[in-house]
Design an enzyme around this catalytic site. Structure first.
Site, PDB file in Angstrom:
ATOM      1  N   SER A 167      -0.481  -2.010   8.193  1.00 28.90           N
ATOM      2  CA  SER A 167       0.598  -2.435   9.090  1.00 28.90           C
ATOM      3  C   SER A 167       0.017  -3.226  10.260  1.00 28.90           C
ATOM      4  O   SER A 167       0.682  -4.068  10.854  1.00 28.90           O
ATOM      5  CB  SER A 167       1.357  -1.215   9.612  1.00 28.90           C
ATOM      6  OG  SER A 167       1.740  -0.391   8.522  1.00 28.90           O
ATOM      7  N   GLY A 212       0.840  -1.201   0.000  1.00 29.45           N
ATOM      8  CA  GLY A 212       0.000   0.000   0.000  1.00 29.45           C
ATOM      9  C   GLY A 212       0.872   1.247   0.000  1.00 29.45           C
ATOM     10  O   GLY A 212       0.699   2.161  -0.832  1.00 29.45           O
ATOM     11  N   HIS A 213       1.845   1.285   0.909  1.00 30.58           N
ATOM     12  CA  HIS A 213       2.775   2.418   0.955  1.00 30.58           C
ATOM     13  C   HIS A 213       3.563   2.506  -0.363  1.00 30.58           C
ATOM     14  O   HIS A 213       3.760   3.589  -0.916  1.00 30.58           O
ATOM     15  CB  HIS A 213       3.786   2.242   2.090  1.00 30.58           C
ATOM     16  CG  HIS A 213       3.182   2.169   3.464  1.00 30.58           C
ATOM     17  ND1 HIS A 213       3.154   1.018   4.208  1.00 30.58           N
ATOM     18  CD2 HIS A 213       2.592   3.114   4.229  1.00 30.58           C
ATOM     19  CE1 HIS A 213       2.588   1.251   5.380  1.00 30.58           C
ATOM     20  NE2 HIS A 213       2.233   2.515   5.429  1.00 30.58           N
TER      21      HIS A 213
HETATM   22  P1  PAJ Z   1       0.484   4.910   7.653  1.00 26.64           P
HETATM   23  O1  PAJ Z   1      -0.589   4.140   8.310  1.00 26.64           O
HETATM   24  O2  PAJ Z   1       1.879   4.372   7.687  1.00 26.64           O
HETATM   25  O3  PAJ Z   1       0.047   5.136   6.159  1.00 26.64           O
HETATM   26  C1  PAJ Z   1       0.826   5.935   5.291  1.00 26.64           C
HETATM   27  C2  PAJ Z   1       0.052   6.122   3.991  1.00 26.64           C
HETATM   28  O4  PAJ Z   1      -0.168   4.849   3.381  1.00 26.64           O
HETATM   29  C3  PAJ Z   1      -1.358   6.734   4.239  1.00 26.64           C
HETATM   30  O5  PAJ Z   1      -1.616   7.710   3.251  1.00 26.64           O
HETATM   31  C4  PAJ Z   1      -2.268   5.535   4.088  1.00 26.64           C
HETATM   32  O6  PAJ Z   1      -3.582   5.868   3.664  1.00 26.64           O
HETATM   33  C5  PAJ Z   1      -1.533   4.746   3.023  1.00 26.64           C
HETATM   34  N1  PAJ Z   1      -1.968   3.332   3.018  1.00 26.64           N
HETATM   35  C6  PAJ Z   1      -2.012   2.487   4.065  1.00 26.64           C
HETATM   36  N2  PAJ Z   1      -2.541   1.293   3.685  1.00 26.64           N
HETATM   37  C7  PAJ Z   1      -2.841   1.418   2.372  1.00 26.64           C
HETATM   38  C8  PAJ Z   1      -3.408   0.544   1.395  1.00 26.64           C
HETATM   39  N3  PAJ Z   1      -3.779  -0.696   1.697  1.00 26.64           N
HETATM   40  N4  PAJ Z   1      -3.570   1.005   0.140  1.00 26.64           N
HETATM   41  C9  PAJ Z   1      -3.213   2.284  -0.186  1.00 26.64           C
HETATM   42  N5  PAJ Z   1      -2.654   3.151   0.678  1.00 26.64           N
HETATM   43  C10 PAJ Z   1      -2.476   2.724   1.941  1.00 26.64           C
HETATM   44  O7  PAJ Z   1      -1.498   7.157   7.670  1.00 26.64           O
HETATM   45  C11 PAJ Z   1      -0.473   7.273   8.346  1.00 26.64           C
HETATM   46  O8  PAJ Z   1       0.566   6.388   8.299  1.00 26.64           O
HETATM   47  C12 PAJ Z   1      -0.247   8.446   9.301  1.00 26.64           C
HETATM   48  O9  PAJ Z   1      -1.476   8.855   9.832  1.00 26.64           O
HETATM   49  C13 PAJ Z   1       0.502   9.624   8.644  1.00 26.64           C
HETATM   50  C14 PAJ Z   1      -0.304  10.245   7.491  1.00 26.64           C
HETATM   51  C15 PAJ Z   1       1.891   9.184   8.149  1.00 26.64           C
HETATM   52  C16 PAJ Z   1       0.715  10.741   9.709  1.00 26.64           C
HETATM   53  O10 PAJ Z   1       1.416  10.269  10.789  1.00 26.64           O
END
Ligand code: PAJ
Length: 293
Positions: free
Chosen positions: A186, A36-37
């Site tokens: 995560s 995702g990231h």
């Molecule tokens: P985190 O949960 O690490 O997610 C970082 C980015 O990855 C976010 O924009 C989230 O929407 C995206 N992401 C997570 N899982 C995903 C998936 N399955 N498909 C697509 N994108 C995905 O979100 C955060 O961190 C924090 O709140 C942050 C914005 C970094 C602020 O601390």
């Protein structure tokens, strides 16, 4: 890939890149990286000549009884993945670099932050908005990439960018899923094998919503009930909320019309809280049809 730990060095690095007319794209994360990231990074790599990522496990967005202490930390593997994905610079500060002694200023996007995730996790979005504003100030990106998985988060950050006249374009990217439809997160690592099997119920519930929509259902309560029914069949699942909301205001809607809406879910599988959603964007020029990401 360069790894930077301090704000001053990060600012200097960004200043040089801007002087060279680079287009900067930024992907903030909390680490424990997955596809995702990486999908956000790949998208930035297409749009931008400099790709910045951050890993910062932001204490301000975790409640006192939440999982900050057990959140997965996989820094070395994250660095490998970011390097392979073509990130130019990783900003990975310590907590006291971002929140030094005497830190007092918080950003709160009122009206969008109190319901849904904000209600279940008081103070969560205040912590998110604050850290993202700080990171934007430090990294000064032209584009910043967020996943639609955290739909309320990205909506709040878009509003913050509008309200504070930030010079950043927020790009919303599709949800990346496992083979059985479970949205990558995560937190999926918290699930044992039985819970992992049960977790696919979120996707099944959203599939049911999609079927209802395609069969012509436009009543939000009917949709909500259909989703709840699927979730209730899974004994390991406990619903936190199921809501059909306007995609701009995040207020509940009674029916699905011309405006985009979300079907939003938050469900405990055992002790692990998972969120997912279906984005329902009626196609242009038509009344009823549904396309979704
Ligand atoms: P985190 O949960 O690490 O997610 C970082 C980015 O990855 C976010 O924009 C989230 O929407 C995206 N992401 C997570 N899982 C995903 C998936 N399955 N498909 C697509 N994108 C995905 O979100 C955060 O961190 C924090 O709140 C942050 C914005 C970094 C602020 O601390």
């Amino acid at each position: 890939m360069e790894i930077i730990r301090t704000i001053s060095w990060m600012k200097e690095t960004v200043r040089q890149a801007r002087a060279e007319n680079h287009v900067g794209g930024f992907i903030p994360t909390m680490g424990a990286l997955h596809e995702g990231h990486l999908s956000l990074i790949r998208r930035a790599r297409v749009d931008c000549s400099r790709v910045y990522a951050s890993i910062f496990l932001n204490p301000a967005q975790f409640g006192p009884n939440e999982d900050l202490s057990k959140y997965p930390r996989t820094f070395e593997r994250d660095v490998e993945q970011l390097t392979d994905a073509g990130v130019d610079v990783l900003f990975a500060p310590e907590a006291n670099e971002i929140y030094p002694q005497g830190f007092h200023t918080y950003v709160n996007v009122e009206g969008l932050s109190e319901r849904l995730e904000g209600r279940s996790r008081p103070g969560h979005f205040r912590g998110v908005s604050t850290v993202v504003l700080k990171l934007f100030e430090i990294v000064q990106p032209q584009f910043a990439y967020f996943g639609r998985k955290d739909a309320q988060q990205v909506r709040i950050l878009q509003q913050m960018a509008i309200d504070l006249n930030l010079n950043v374009e927020i790009v919303v990217c599709p949800i990346v899923r496992e083979g059985d439809g479970l949205a990558l997160s995560s937190r999926n690592t918290y699930l044992n094998s039985e819970e992992r099997r049960a977790a696919s119920v979120l996707q099944h519930a959203l599939d049911e919503a999609r079927r209802e929509l395609n069969a012509g259902t436009r009543d939000a309560l009917q949709l909500q009930t259909a989703i709840g029914k699927v979730l209730s069949k899974e004994t390991l699942a406990r619903v936190d909320y199921v809501e059909i909301v306007d995609a701009e205001s995040f207020q509940p809607v009674s029916s699905i019309g011309a405006r985009p809406v979300y079907a939003l879910l938050a469900v405990f599988i055992g002790k692990t809280r998972l969120i997912d959603n279906l984005f329902i964007a009626p196609a242009a020029g038509q009344n009823v049809p549904v396309s979704s990401l």
